[in-house]
Write a protein that holds these residues in place. Structure first.
Motif, PDB file in Angstrom:
ATOM      1  N   TRP B   4     -15.740   1.030 -82.275  1.00 36.26           N
ATOM      2  CA  TRP B   4     -15.401  -0.156 -81.485  1.00 36.26           C
ATOM      3  C   TRP B   4     -16.672  -0.932 -81.222  1.00 36.26           C
ATOM      4  CZ3 TRP B   4     -11.261   0.360 -77.095  1.00 36.26           C
ATOM      5  CH2 TRP B   4     -10.072   0.860 -77.640  1.00 36.26           C
ATOM      6  N   LEU B   6     -19.454  -3.759 -79.976  1.00 39.57           N
ATOM      7  CA  LEU B   6     -19.750  -4.400 -78.694  1.00 39.57           C
ATOM      8  C   LEU B   6     -19.583  -5.909 -78.853  1.00 39.57           C
ATOM      9  CD1 LEU B   6     -20.837  -3.550 -75.859  1.00 39.57           C
ATOM     10  CD2 LEU B   6     -23.119  -4.124 -76.703  1.00 39.57           C
ATOM     11  N   CYS B  22     -21.388 -13.655 -69.328  1.00 35.28           N
ATOM     12  CA  CYS B  22     -21.120 -12.919 -68.092  1.00 35.28           C
ATOM     13  C   CYS B  22     -21.147 -11.417 -68.300  1.00 35.28           C
ATOM     14  CB  CYS B  22     -19.805 -13.352 -67.473  1.00 35.28           C
ATOM     15  SG  CYS B  22     -18.391 -12.901 -68.437  1.00 35.28           S
ATOM     16  N   SER B  24     -20.566  -7.821 -71.315  1.00 36.33           N
ATOM     17  CA  SER B  24     -20.162  -7.368 -72.637  1.00 36.33           C
ATOM     18  C   SER B  24     -19.125  -6.271 -72.512  1.00 36.33           C
ATOM     19  CB  SER B  24     -21.388  -6.876 -73.411  1.00 36.33           C
ATOM     20  OG  SER B  24     -22.090  -5.924 -72.651  1.00 36.33           O
ATOM     21  N   LEU B  25     -18.461  -5.983 -73.612  1.00 38.27           N
ATOM     22  CA  LEU B  25     -17.463  -4.907 -73.623  1.00 38.27           C
ATOM     23  C   LEU B  25     -17.216  -4.434 -75.049  1.00 38.27           C
ATOM     24  CD1 LEU B  25     -14.838  -6.620 -74.722  1.00 38.27           C
ATOM     25  CD2 LEU B  25     -14.585  -7.180 -72.318  1.00 38.27           C
ATOM     26  N   HIS B  26     -16.599  -3.277 -75.175  1.00 33.32           N
ATOM     27  CA  HIS B  26     -16.238  -2.762 -76.496  1.00 33.32           C
ATOM     28  C   HIS B  26     -14.785  -3.093 -76.800  1.00 33.32           C
ATOM     29  CE1 HIS B  26     -19.787  -0.273 -77.340  1.00 33.32           C
ATOM     30  NE2 HIS B  26     -19.863  -0.117 -76.029  1.00 33.32           N
ATOM     31  N   SER B  28     -11.841  -3.130 -80.440  1.00 30.80           N
ATOM     32  CA  SER B  28     -11.706  -2.850 -81.871  1.00 30.80           C
ATOM     33  C   SER B  28     -11.684  -4.127 -82.704  1.00 30.80           C
ATOM     34  CB  SER B  28     -10.453  -2.008 -82.137  1.00 30.80           C
ATOM     35  OG  SER B  28      -9.311  -2.711 -81.684  1.00 30.80           O
ATOM     36  N   MET B  32      -8.484  -8.024 -79.187  1.00 31.31           N
ATOM     37  CA  MET B  32      -8.591  -7.069 -78.093  1.00 31.31           C
ATOM     38  C   MET B  32      -9.780  -7.422 -77.193  1.00 31.31           C
ATOM     39  SD  MET B  32      -9.346  -3.020 -77.952  1.00 31.31           S
ATOM     40  CE  MET B  32      -7.978  -2.233 -78.730  1.00 31.31           C
ATOM     41  N   VAL B  40     -11.256  -7.880 -67.533  1.00 31.61           N
ATOM     42  CA  VAL B  40     -12.478  -7.401 -66.888  1.00 31.61           C
ATOM     43  C   VAL B  40     -13.201  -8.521 -66.148  1.00 31.61           C
ATOM     44  CG1 VAL B  40     -14.721  -6.293 -67.251  1.00 31.61           C
ATOM     45  CG2 VAL B  40     -12.759  -5.565 -68.594  1.00 31.61           C
ATOM     46  N   TYR B  41     -13.175  -9.739 -66.702  1.00 33.95           N
ATOM     47  CA  TYR B  41     -14.044 -10.780 -66.138  1.00 33.95           C
ATOM     48  C   TYR B  41     -13.328 -11.953 -65.472  1.00 33.95           C
ATOM     49  CZ  TYR B  41     -17.855  -8.290 -68.371  1.00 33.95           C
ATOM     50  OH  TYR B  41     -18.768  -7.330 -68.711  1.00 33.95           O
TER      51      TYR B  41
END
Lengths: 318, 93
Positions: B4, B6, B22, B24-26, B28, B32, B40-41
């Motif tokens: 997955w 980043l 703002c 980051s996230l993981h 796929s 998504m 999240v944000y």
């Protein structure tokens, strides 16, 4: 690099922190700074994630729809806060997977407070009020920490967290004005959560060997004892409004110090829980591991889907 | 998680303002990443538009070269309006 060059780099680095400059991911930093931050930020992230578990039981048992919505929102925030912090730790060169491994293998710690059980609905109120209250106190101090990504995560978290404490206190206010049984539940929850909440600030300054270095790096803006005192001073009037007693017969206003004096924490209990022998250590870790393992197929399926879509795009392009 | 990637997340808080980084996230894939970024944000109406960019696609300057990259601007005060002395009678310019 010679020892002298390293020393000079370290001095320049410290001077930047002393000037209140922030350190960003690609900047040079001493290895110990990096490792200490990876440890603290990842354990902070783990605490957010494990912190959801004691509350999970109460989602389906919340007394009203309004309380249920608030609790769900709080728990969702905690998941989000864990993500902000994991991302901040990743900027220092550790992978998300490594951090999960450390949590699941028991190598990494999380806040011991979550190794206590949440037995009644009053515990949901008390956790919000005391546990989130103590966490906020710590996190507000950390907004000024030297590592940029950590500091930014703290700012975001503090903005969101104040609602957690208020919704908790609001639960207790309602119960404290309710039936004698409800009042008794509030007092019982207080009796069980007060001391573990004070333990959240960590060992006494005299027994906290890393304090000095952490203060230099602004990873600690206030010492454990200072924060603990601040927490006691802030909480006593709030307990008075609820009409409950704080379970400490040594608790007394000290006019000279302009602070409350309070009794000694049971440090044996503190270290027992840290070492894994609290009431729920095993249960919490099992729940975490089981969620991770049971989610494997979902993560795999998402990757398979992404690959399939990517292949389709390639074919269309041809 | 290994597979997955980043993603960096940028949010426009309201129309008229630029997207700002703002966090980051993981995820796929991009879809998504967008969905997760929303959860999240933007839980408290923080945004009206989201960009997600694979972190691996970002080329960043190296802070070790900050001297040669940014310092030449320091002695170019003539690029600022305050560099130019004008007579006091001139009220607005």
């Amino acid at each position: 690099m010679s020892e002298k060059e390293l020393k000079s780099l370290e001095d320049q680095f410290q001077a930047r922190i002393d000037r209140d400059e922030k350190i960003e991911p690609k900047d040079w930093m001493p290895e110990k700074y990096r490792q200490t931050h990876i440890r603290q930020i990842s354990q902070h992230a783990h605490s957010e994630i494990v912190g959801m578990l004691p509350e999970a039981n109460w989602i389906t048992r919340a007394p009203t729809l309004r309380r249920k919505l608030a609790l769900l929102a709080k728990i969702q925030d905690e998941g989000g806060h864990g993500l902000y912090l994991y991302s901040a730790a990743e900027t220092l060169g550790i992978s998300r997977e490594e951090m999960y491994d450390q949590l699941h293998s028991g190598k990494a710690k999380y806040s011991s407070i979550f190794n206590y059980p949440a037995l009644t609905w009053a515990d949901m109120g008390t956790i919000g009020w005391l546990v989130d209250g103590a966490a906020i106190m710590n996190q507000v101090a950390l907004m000024g920490t030297s590592y940029g990504p950590y500091s930014r995560a703290m700012v975001r978290i503090c903005k969101e967290e104040s609602f957690h404490q208020r919704q908790g206190y609001s639960i207790l206010l309602t119960m404290a004005n309710g039936t004698p049984e409800q009042k008794a539940m509030v007092q019982d929850a207080m009796n069980r959560w007060w001391w573990p909440s004070l333990m959240m600030f960590g060992p006494k300054d005299a027994d906290s060997p890393n304090t000095e270095q952490s203060v230099k790096w602004k990873l600690k803006r206030k010492t454990n004892d200072e924060l603990r005192q601040q927490f006691v001073d802030q909480t006593v009037p709030q307990a008075n409004i609820l009409g409950i007693t704080i379970p400490d017969d040594k608790l007394k206003w000290n006019e000279e110090r302009k602070h409350y004096d309070f009794g000694e924490i049971d440090w044996d209990e503190f270290w027992q829980v840290v070492k894994g022998h609290g009431p729920c250590n095993k249960q919490r870790l099992e729940a975490r591991k089981s969620a991770w393992e049971k989610g494997t197929w979902v993560r795999d399926a998402a990757v398979a889907y992404a690959e399939k879509q990517a292949n389709k795009e390639v074919k269309q392009a041809i | 998680m290994k597979n997955w990637p980043l993603w960096e997340v940028f949010i426009r808080s309201k129309n008229g303002l630029e997207h700002r980084h703002c966090g980051s996230l993981h995820a796929s894939d991009a879809t998504m990443a967008l969905e997760n970024a929303r959860d999240v944000y933007t839980r408290r109406m923080e945004g009206v538009s989201i960009w997600v960019v694979p972190s691996a696609q970002i080329t960043a300057s190296n802070p070790e070269n900050n001297g040669e990259t940014f310092e030449p601007a320091i002695d170019k005060a003539y690029r600022h309006p305050t560099f130019y002395e004008l007579p006091d009678e001139l009220k607005h310019m």
